[in-house]
Design an enzyme around this catalytic site. Structure first.
Site, short mmCIF file in Angstrom:
data_model
loop_
_atom_site.label_atom_id
_atom_site.label_comp_id
_atom_site.label_asym_id
_atom_site.label_seq_id
_atom_site.Cartn_x
_atom_site.Cartn_y
_atom_site.Cartn_z
N SER A 21 0.86 -1.19 0.00
CA SER A 21 0.00 0.00 0.00
C SER A 21 0.89 1.23 0.00
O SER A 21 1.83 1.31 0.79
CB SER A 21 -0.88 0.01 1.26
OG SER A 21 -1.42 1.32 1.43
N HIS A 62 -1.13 -1.37 -4.22
CA HIS A 62 -2.46 -1.20 -3.61
C HIS A 62 -2.73 0.29 -3.38
O HIS A 62 -1.96 0.96 -2.69
CB HIS A 62 -2.45 -1.97 -2.28
CG HIS A 62 -3.73 -2.00 -1.53
ND1 HIS A 62 -4.72 -2.94 -1.75
CD2 HIS A 62 -4.18 -1.22 -0.52
CE1 HIS A 62 -5.71 -2.74 -0.92
NE2 HIS A 62 -5.42 -1.69 -0.15
N ASP A 97 -5.06 2.96 -1.72
CA ASP A 97 -6.10 3.15 -0.70
C ASP A 97 -6.80 4.48 -0.91
O ASP A 97 -6.23 5.54 -0.66
CB ASP A 97 -5.46 3.13 0.70
CG ASP A 97 -5.16 1.71 1.16
OD1 ASP A 97 -6.08 0.87 1.09
OD2 ASP A 97 -4.02 1.46 1.57
N MET A 149 -9.71 6.98 0.14
CA MET A 149 -10.59 7.29 1.28
C MET A 149 -11.28 8.62 1.05
O MET A 149 -10.64 9.59 0.63
CB MET A 149 -9.76 7.36 2.56
CG MET A 149 -8.92 6.14 2.83
SD MET A 149 -8.01 6.32 4.35
CE MET A 149 -7.07 4.80 4.37
N HIS A 192 -8.53 0.16 -3.79
CA HIS A 192 -9.34 -0.23 -2.64
C HIS A 192 -10.16 1.00 -2.23
O HIS A 192 -9.62 1.92 -1.64
CB HIS A 192 -8.41 -0.70 -1.51
CG HIS A 192 -9.13 -1.00 -0.23
ND1 HIS A 192 -8.48 -1.09 0.98
CD2 HIS A 192 -10.44 -1.23 0.04
CE1 HIS A 192 -9.35 -1.37 1.93
NE2 HIS A 192 -10.55 -1.44 1.39
N MET A 206 -12.47 2.94 -0.13
CA MET A 206 -13.12 3.10 1.17
C MET A 206 -13.94 4.38 1.08
O MET A 206 -13.61 5.41 1.67
CB MET A 206 -12.06 3.16 2.27
CG MET A 206 -11.41 1.80 2.52
SD MET A 206 -9.86 1.91 3.40
CE MET A 206 -8.76 2.26 2.03
N MET A 241 -10.53 -7.33 5.40
CA MET A 241 -9.77 -6.36 6.19
C MET A 241 -9.43 -6.98 7.55
O MET A 241 -10.28 -7.62 8.19
CB MET A 241 -10.61 -5.09 6.44
CG MET A 241 -10.92 -4.26 5.22
SD MET A 241 -9.46 -3.56 4.44
CE MET A 241 -8.82 -2.53 5.75
N GLY A 251 -9.46 2.63 7.34
CA GLY A 251 -9.34 4.08 7.51
C GLY A 251 -7.93 4.56 7.79
O GLY A 251 -7.59 5.68 7.44
N PHE A 252 -7.12 3.74 8.41
CA PHE A 252 -5.77 4.18 8.77
C PHE A 252 -4.77 3.04 8.62
O PHE A 252 -5.11 1.89 8.86
CB PHE A 252 -5.74 4.65 10.24
CG PHE A 252 -6.64 5.84 10.49
CD1 PHE A 252 -6.17 7.14 10.30
CD2 PHE A 252 -7.96 5.64 10.86
CE1 PHE A 252 -7.01 8.22 10.49
CE2 PHE A 252 -8.81 6.73 11.05
CZ PHE A 252 -8.34 8.02 10.87
N ASP A 292 -5.85 -7.41 4.30
CA ASP A 292 -5.33 -6.03 4.34
C ASP A 292 -5.44 -5.45 5.75
O ASP A 292 -6.53 -5.37 6.30
CB ASP A 292 -6.17 -5.19 3.36
CG ASP A 292 -5.74 -3.74 3.28
OD1 ASP A 292 -4.69 -3.38 3.84
OD2 ASP A 292 -6.47 -2.96 2.62
N GLY A 352 -2.35 -4.42 9.03
CA GLY A 352 -1.50 -4.96 10.09
C GLY A 352 -0.75 -6.23 9.71
O GLY A 352 -0.28 -6.97 10.57
N GLY A 378 1.44 -2.43 4.31
CA GLY A 378 1.63 -0.98 4.35
C GLY A 378 2.82 -0.61 5.20
O GLY A 378 3.97 -0.68 4.77
#
Ligand code: DX5
Ligand code: ZN
Length: 221
Positions: free
Chosen positions: A6, A29, A31, A33, A60, A62, A134, A139-140, A168, A170, A190
């Site tokens: 990411s 990836h 992200d 948002m 992705h 969001m 997920m 979001g973060f 996706d 952690g 990420g």
């Protein structure tokens, strides 16, 4: 195992060098948002217009209304367009998956960290090319991995889903093998990767690509 870094945590002031450092990954990836589906804002398609990606990209989304972004991402050449079932609800998700596939790109659907996988009906499992599980609340970047993601991957495989499963949030060197054994094909990485120096990233990418395949848990490579 395939790996999709990411770029949320990338240094956008040095994007070319950042992308060069992850060019051996299987995908990039993106992200996206909107500050509504998630409380955070990232970047939009306009910012990516002149960026040359070394490998295929996946978006992705969001966002509350993913359809608003479909044309722009098709123009950018993304290979996979993934949206959240929590944003659209089930009937709209079915329509949107059909619409995405009719454009000749891969249709992905995501379930958030706290979402019951039974939101994904049999019809959705039949239509989706990819499920993005997920393993954090979206979001973060930089959040702690939720172990329930492993069970969700196993459960979706037990329901006969044979498309691609991506995880996706952690993901790091301590949970990647377990995810592969559960039946995941690809992980988004990420902060674990992007917080390391550029010189170290190719080696980390290689180790992720190797570990899981050696365990025999990979469904697509
Ligand atoms: C979270 C994003 C993830 C995230 C990955 O909402 O969808 O892609 O940035 O970052 P890490 O690996 O740090 O959780
Ligand atoms: Zn993501």
């Amino acid at each position: 195992m395939k790996i999709s870094p990411s770029i949320l945590d990338a240094d956008f002031g040095n994007l070319e060098a950042e992308l060069d450092s992850i060019k051996t990954a299987d995908r990039i990836h993106l992200d996206i948002m909107d500050g509504q589906y998630v409380p955070n804002l990232s970047f939009g398609p306009a910012m990516l217009k002149n960026v040359k990606f070394p490998v295929e990209t996946e978006a992705h989304l969001m966002v509350l209304n993913p359809a608003n972004f479909l044309d722009d991402f098709v123009k950018l050449g993304v290979k996979t367009f993934t949206f959240h079932i929590e944003a659209t609800g089930i009937p709209r998700a079915v329509e949107l998956l059909k619409e995405i596939k009719s454009r000749g790109i891969f249709a992905g659907i995501s379930i958030d960290g706290y979402t019951d996988p039974d939101w994904l009906t049999d019809e959705i499992l039949e239509l989706a090319d990819q499920i993005l599980v997920m393993s954090v609340k979206s979001g973060f970047g930089g959040q702690k991995f939720m172990n329930s993601a492993v069970l969700k991957v196993e459960y979706l495989r037990s329901r006969g889903f044979s498309g691609e499963i991506e995880v996706d949030g952690g993901v790091n060197d301590e949970n990647v093998a377990e995810l592969a054994e559960a039946g995941a094909d690809i992980v988004v990485v990420g902060s674990f990767l992007m917080k390391k120096s550029r010189e170290k990233r190719a080696e980390i990418i290689k180790s992720f690509q190797e570990v899981a395949c050696a365990k025999g848990g990979c469904w697509s490579c």
